[in-house]
Design an enzyme around this catalytic site. Structure first.
Site: not given
Length: 187
Positions: A112-114, A116
């Site tokens: 998911c946003h990991g 980043q």
């Protein structure tokens, strides 16, 4: 006997992780025989979120980033959530912890946003990846080759888009963690 017996896996997270993006992979890792440590900037507990605004369960932190040595782990999991990766990428120790896995060629899984955090660690250039669509442009601008797939594996780097992808993500994460060091993973 699981595929990950005698494997130590680090889960790097702060409060604000997406609940199922930590609990589902951790449960699967333990089922496969791995020793799993939740690692965060502070000792005590970190708290999950469901979506962008509902705080849910608390999870015990096993070690702080300062206490954890990347050399003692065979793989790294970075759950998503909006707040978690943002807090991690502001933390120089967390970024250095992530870089150490890539330098050693160890498998890394981020959902998911990991990813980043991987952008800040400067380890995505030239890598085939996926993520939540909201950070697609960030990954592309950092040099990643982004694709809209449920799970992508690129030389030990496993990425997925969202909680809906967890079954495929967990399968590939276990596979890559079982394989161990990937020479092509070196940053």
């Amino acid at each position: 006997m699981g595929q990950l017996n005698n494997r130590n896996i680090a889960v790097l997270s702060e409060s604000g992780f997406e609940e199922t993006e930590l609990t589902s992979p951790v449960e699967r890792l333990k089922q496969e025989g791995a020793t799993v440590h939740i690692i965060s900037s502070k000792s005590g507990k970190i708290q999950a979120m469901k979506g962008d605004h509902e705080w849910t369960i608390e999870v015990n932190v096993d070690k702080t980033i300062a206490e954890a040595n990347p050399e003692n782990y065979d793989g790294l999991l970075i759950p998503g959530g909006v707040l978690n990766p943002d807090a991690l990428r502001k933390n120089d120790q967390a970024v250095a912890f992530v870089k150490a896995f890539f330098s050693a060629g160890k498998p890394v899984a981020a959902i998911c946003h990991g990813p980043q955090v991987l952008i800040t660690a400067e380890v995505v250039k030239g890598r085939k990846m996926t993520s939540t669509k909201t950070i697609k442009i960030d990954l592309v601008n950092a040099g990643a080759h982004w694709e809209d797939e449920e799970v992508i594996v690129d030389e030990g780097l496993v990425t997925s888009r969202s909680p809906e992808d967890l079954p495929a993500f967990n399968d590939k994460m276990v596979e890559e963690f079982a394989e161990g060091v990937h020479e092509e993973q070196h940053s």
